[in-house]
Every structure is written in structure tokens, then in C-alpha cells.
Write an enzyme that holds these catalytic residues in place. Structure first.
Site, PDB file in Angstrom:
ATOM      1  N   SER A  51      41.538  24.806  54.042  1.00  0.00           N
ATOM      2  CA  SER A  51      41.833  26.084  54.679  1.00  0.00           C
ATOM      3  C   SER A  51      40.698  26.403  55.639  1.00  0.00           C
ATOM      4  O   SER A  51      39.667  25.715  55.662  1.00  0.00           O
ATOM      5  CB  SER A  51      41.946  27.198  53.630  1.00  0.00           C
TER       6      SER A  51
ATOM      7  N   ASP B  56      47.838  46.560  47.985  1.00  0.00           N
ATOM      8  CA  ASP B  56      46.562  46.374  47.301  1.00  0.00           C
ATOM      9  C   ASP B  56      46.917  46.128  45.839  1.00  0.00           C
ATOM     10  O   ASP B  56      47.384  47.036  45.143  1.00  0.00           O
ATOM     11  CB  ASP B  56      45.710  47.629  47.451  1.00  0.00           C
ATOM     12  N   VAL B  57      46.731  44.913  45.365  1.00  0.00           N
ATOM     13  CA  VAL B  57      47.219  44.553  44.029  1.00  0.00           C
ATOM     14  C   VAL B  57      46.484  45.285  42.911  1.00  0.00           C
ATOM     15  O   VAL B  57      46.950  45.292  41.774  1.00  0.00           O
ATOM     16  CB  VAL B  57      47.159  43.029  43.785  1.00  0.00           C
TER      17      VAL B  57
ATOM     18  N   TYR C 232      34.373  35.011  39.773  1.00  0.00           N
ATOM     19  CA  TYR C 232      35.621  34.312  40.116  1.00  0.00           C
ATOM     20  C   TYR C 232      36.086  33.408  38.974  1.00  0.00           C
ATOM     21  O   TYR C 232      37.265  33.393  38.614  1.00  0.00           O
ATOM     22  CB  TYR C 232      35.381  33.500  41.392  1.00  0.00           C
TER      23      TYR C 232
END
Length: 246
Positions: free
Chosen positions: A189, A62-63, A154
């Protein structure tokens, strides 16, 4: 001679998508990799596809947790003996208009992208400065250049990654450590292909090259920044967008 022979890289968010594509090209170019990912089972499977424990290890990461980032780096040092490349790629989206976005949605995206990249950059830099060499590659986005509707969280985080990378590059240059960033555009993606056709067509109309990018095309730029091909580059931001918003 391969471009990353004898080097070790940590790739966060490395179990799938752009992260896995980066890990894959790194291994092809001679690197050993540690895949840090929230999903340990998917990461284990990805490491197996890369060639198993001789070239790839998987760790739950988990960054937003400095301890988890430490574990990823310590795994690289213990398993392969060095940390030469750090790719801060992990990310999430919680899209909503500013009117409807919750504080939690804003904080989640800022924490994963911006705090997560800061954790990875500073932790890797601490190791690399001691060996007086290393390359850090931070994955931003074209959303951090122009801003996107429904992505105040974001876009802010991805713009912040650019500023973070440039500041870190200035701090670390005299230690022999390079810090650069990549800004992908519309990359094909499962997530992007699931968007409504109208939204897809609108984005495609903005791309002069007339097509979406592939994960491997982002990975190739990450490889360039990780390797000695970019030995005189630091603080740079490279767009991989097909010309979108140039």
C-alpha cells in the site's frame, strides 16, 4: 451465478486500501455496498468508481461512534433492503515504543480497532439475528498474533479482535450468523511502501513467499468468508501473510 448476488454489505474504512479492494470484489460478485469512512469526499469518489448509487453508497462513519455505525447499517437497509455482510475494517496506527507512547495514542488505536469492531459486530448482529442469516468479517492483523515492536497498542487491539470474533461467533451461531476474522501480513500500500528501505527489507526477509501481498488477495479471503463457500465456518481466523510467522 455470482457469489454475493442480491446481498448487501457494509464495509468500514471502505474508501481506500484493503477496504476498497473488499468493496470492489463484493460488487463484482453481485453485492450492493455501503462504504463507511471518516472522509466523506473520498468515500463518495470510491462509491462512484464502484458504479454509483445503484450499487454503492457512501456515508461518513466514525466507528467509535455507535450512532455513526447505526447510520451505515440504516443506509444499507434503506437503500438496498437488507444487511447480509458486515466487514469491520477501519483502522489507524499510532506507532511508538512503549516508553514513548502516550496514553492518547494507546487509547486512539484501541478505540478505533477494538471498540470500532465491537460496535460494528454487535450492531450488525442485532439486524442479522432477526433475519437468521448473515456473515460478519473482522479484519485483524498478524500483529495480533505475534506482537510487533512499536505497536503495543495496535497488537493489543488486533489480538482483541480475534477474541471478540470468537466470542461473538459462539453467541451468534444458533441465530444463523457467522463471525470470522482475517489476519493480513505485509500488504502493499502507499503506507507500507513509504516505510524506510531497511524496515521493508527486514519484513520481506520474514516472508517465505518472498513478496508482499496485494489488497486484492486479502479481499479474496474476505469474499470467501462473506459467501456461502464458507457456510460451515465460524470463529475462524484466516492468515493472509505469505507464510510469515507460521
Amino acid at each position: 451465478m455470482t457469489l454475493l448476488a442480491g446481498r448487501t454489505a457494509v464495509v468500514t474504512g471502505g474508501a481506500q486500501g484493503i477496504g476498497f479492494a473488499i468493496a470492489e470484489v463484493f460488487v463484482k460478485e453481485g453485492a450492493r455496498v455501503v462504504l463507511g469512512d471518516l472522509d466523506p469526499e473520498t468515500a463518495d469518489a470510491a462509491a462512484g468508481r464502484l458504479g454509483g448509487r445503484d450499487v454503492a453508497r457512501a456515508v461518513r462513519c466514525d466507528v467509535t461512534s455507535p450512532a455513526d455505525v447505526d447510520t451505515s447499517i440504516e443506509t444499507a437497509l434503506a437503500a438496498f433492503g437488507s444487511l447480509d455482510v458486515m466487514v469491520n475494517n477501519a483502522g489507524i496506527t499510532r506507532d511508538a515504543t512503549m516508553r514513548t507512547m502516550t496514553e492518547e495514542q494507546f487509547d486512539q488505536v484501541i478505540d478505533v480497532h477494538l471498540r470500532g469492531t465491537w460496535n460494528g459486530t454487535r450492531k450488525a448482529a442485532a439486524v442479522m439475528r432477526r433475519q437468521r442469516s448473515g456473515a460478519i468479517v473482522n479484519i485483524s492483523s498478524v500483529s495480533g498474533k505475534v506482537g510487533m515492536v512499536g505497536q503495543t497498542n495496535y497488537s493489543a487491539a488486533k489480538a482483541g479482535i480475534v477474541g471478540l470474533s470468537k466470542a461473538a461467533a459462539k453467541e451468534m451461531a444458533h441465530h444463523g450468523v457467522r463471525v470470522n476474522a482475517v489476519q493480513p501480513g505485509l500488504i502493499r500500500s502507499a503506507m507500507t511502501e513509504a516505510m524506510p528501505r531497511k524496515a521493508w527489507d527486514r519484513k520481506m526477509a520474514e516472508i517465505p513467499m518472498g513478496r508482499a501481498g496485494e489488497p486484492g488477495e486479502v479481499a479474496a479471503v474476505a469474499l470467501f468468508l462473506a459467501s456461502d463457500l464458507s457456510s460451515y465456518m465460524t470463529g475462524a481466523v484466516l492468515e493472509v501473510t505469505g507464510g510469515r510467522f507460521m
